[in-house]
Design a protein around this motif. Structure first.
Motif, PDB file in Angstrom:
ATOM      1  N   LYS A  26      -9.393 -12.380 -26.272  1.00  0.00           N
ATOM      2  CA  LYS A  26     -10.068 -12.814 -27.496  1.00  0.00           C
ATOM      3  C   LYS A  26      -9.390 -14.070 -28.052  1.00  0.00           C
ATOM      4  CE  LYS A  26     -11.639  -8.211 -28.930  1.00  0.00           C
ATOM      5  NZ  LYS A  26     -11.545  -7.155 -29.967  1.00  0.00           N
ATOM      6  N   ILE A 141     -18.744 -12.588 -26.159  1.00  0.00           N
ATOM      7  CA  ILE A 141     -18.315 -13.808 -25.469  1.00  0.00           C
ATOM      8  C   ILE A 141     -19.312 -14.907 -25.826  1.00  0.00           C
ATOM      9  CG2 ILE A 141     -17.971 -14.914 -23.227  1.00  0.00           C
ATOM     10  CD1 ILE A 141     -17.317 -12.118 -22.093  1.00  0.00           C
ATOM     11  N   SER A 167     -13.816 -16.467 -33.973  1.00  0.00           N
ATOM     12  CA  SER A 167     -13.035 -16.232 -32.754  1.00  0.00           C
ATOM     13  C   SER A 167     -11.986 -15.144 -32.906  1.00  0.00           C
ATOM     14  CB  SER A 167     -12.348 -17.537 -32.327  1.00  0.00           C
ATOM     15  OG  SER A 167     -11.349 -17.927 -33.254  1.00  0.00           O
ATOM     16  N   LEU A 171     -14.290 -13.711 -27.817  1.00  0.00           N
ATOM     17  CA  LEU A 171     -13.827 -14.831 -27.006  1.00  0.00           C
ATOM     18  C   LEU A 171     -14.836 -15.966 -27.120  1.00  0.00           C
ATOM     19  CD1 LEU A 171     -12.557 -14.585 -23.322  1.00  0.00           C
ATOM     20  CD2 LEU A 171     -13.906 -16.504 -24.112  1.00  0.00           C
TER      21      LEU A 171
END
Length: 276
Positions: A26, A141, A167, A171
């Motif tokens: 992450k 993501i 974030s 990720l």
């Protein structure tokens, strides 16, 4: 959340990615490289839009948001219709769809042209629609290919602040050839050059690699004593005089003084094949 092992990708005889290996958790990662360095190709392999010649990719989630470098959407759709269509593709329930769309419209300042067709939007407005669809359904993501393209300065700042905040629990990879897009925000910066990962480290570590190799001197003096071995960084004005910034292993000449490196210097050193 993303593991890549020895990934290779070619287009015919042209090698685009050569032995790419990454292990990312992450956080916000910067993917930095010149135009044509393979950044977009890497993203296309991660979303399985294109296959690979060899290597392995493992993704820790199927909830992926993606903004392509050239985003056009469906030109005859309105902003609302397009976001609704993308929400449906991402299996967002009818009960949650309106809230999800309202959320991204607010974040990316899309409220003022909800009914406008995509083909009637400015480049910056269209880019913001692309960003909005990428963050629909709270993906784990997020891959953003040149996300600041077409955005004005205030929108760029707004986007950077949002990406940093988002974030913390997912990720995000931000691909760019603009160094300022990544300054002071990325957990790690991955520099692609010559089809490979040239460097992969925090901004602080990258800059430390160049300490003692960046010099400042009067531009007029440099013109008289310049060396082919020096890497010319930039000319700027200070105290009403022109100065030059150089990258060199050794002190170029007596009047030069060592100065603090920047991420711009690191990127320039990499693409100029300076031996760090």
């Amino acid at each position: 959340m993303i593991k890549i092992n020895d990934l290779t990708k070619s287009y015919g005889d042209k090698l685009v990615l050569d032995g790419i290996s990454l292990d990312l958790g992450k956080g916000l990662y910067g993917l930095l490289g010149e135009n044509g360095a393979g950044k977009s190709t890497l993203f296309k392999t991660l979303i399985a839009y294109e296959g690979v010649d060899s290597g392995e990719i493992k993704l820790g989630s199927e909830k992926i948001g993606f903004l392509p470098q050239k985003f056009i959407g469906y030109p005859d759709f309105s902003v609302d219709d397009f976001l609704s269509y993308m929400a449906d593709l991402k299996s967002i329930s009818k009960e949650n769809m309106a809230d999800e769309i309202r959320k991204v419209k607010n974040i990316f300042n899309l409220e003022g042209f909800s009914k406008k067709k995509l083909k009637k939007l400015s480049g910056g407005q269209l880019r913001r629609v692309g960003l909005g669809q990428a963050f629909l359904n709270n993906p784990d993501i997020v891959l953003l290919d040149e996300p600041t393209s077409g955005l004005d300065p205030s929108e760029r700042i707004r986007l950077k602040n949002f990406i940093v905040e988002m974030s913390h629990d997912r990720l995000i990879i931000l691909s760019t050839h603009i160094v300022d897009d990544l300054t002071s925000i990325a957990k790690e910066i991955i520099i692609l050059h010559n089809n490979k990962i040239a460097m992969d480290a925090s901004e602080t570590s990258l800059i430390q690699n160049l300490e003692g190799y960046v010099w400042e001197c009067p531009y007029e003096l440099y013109l008289k004593i310049q060396s082919q071995n020096d890497i010319f960084s930039k000319v700027y004005q200070k105290d009403s005089k022109d100065y030059i910034r150089l990258i060199s292993k050794d002190k170029p000449f007596e009047m030069a003084r060592a100065i603090e490196p920047s991420l711009d210097d690191v990127f320039l050193a990499v693409i100029k094949d300076f031996d760090l």
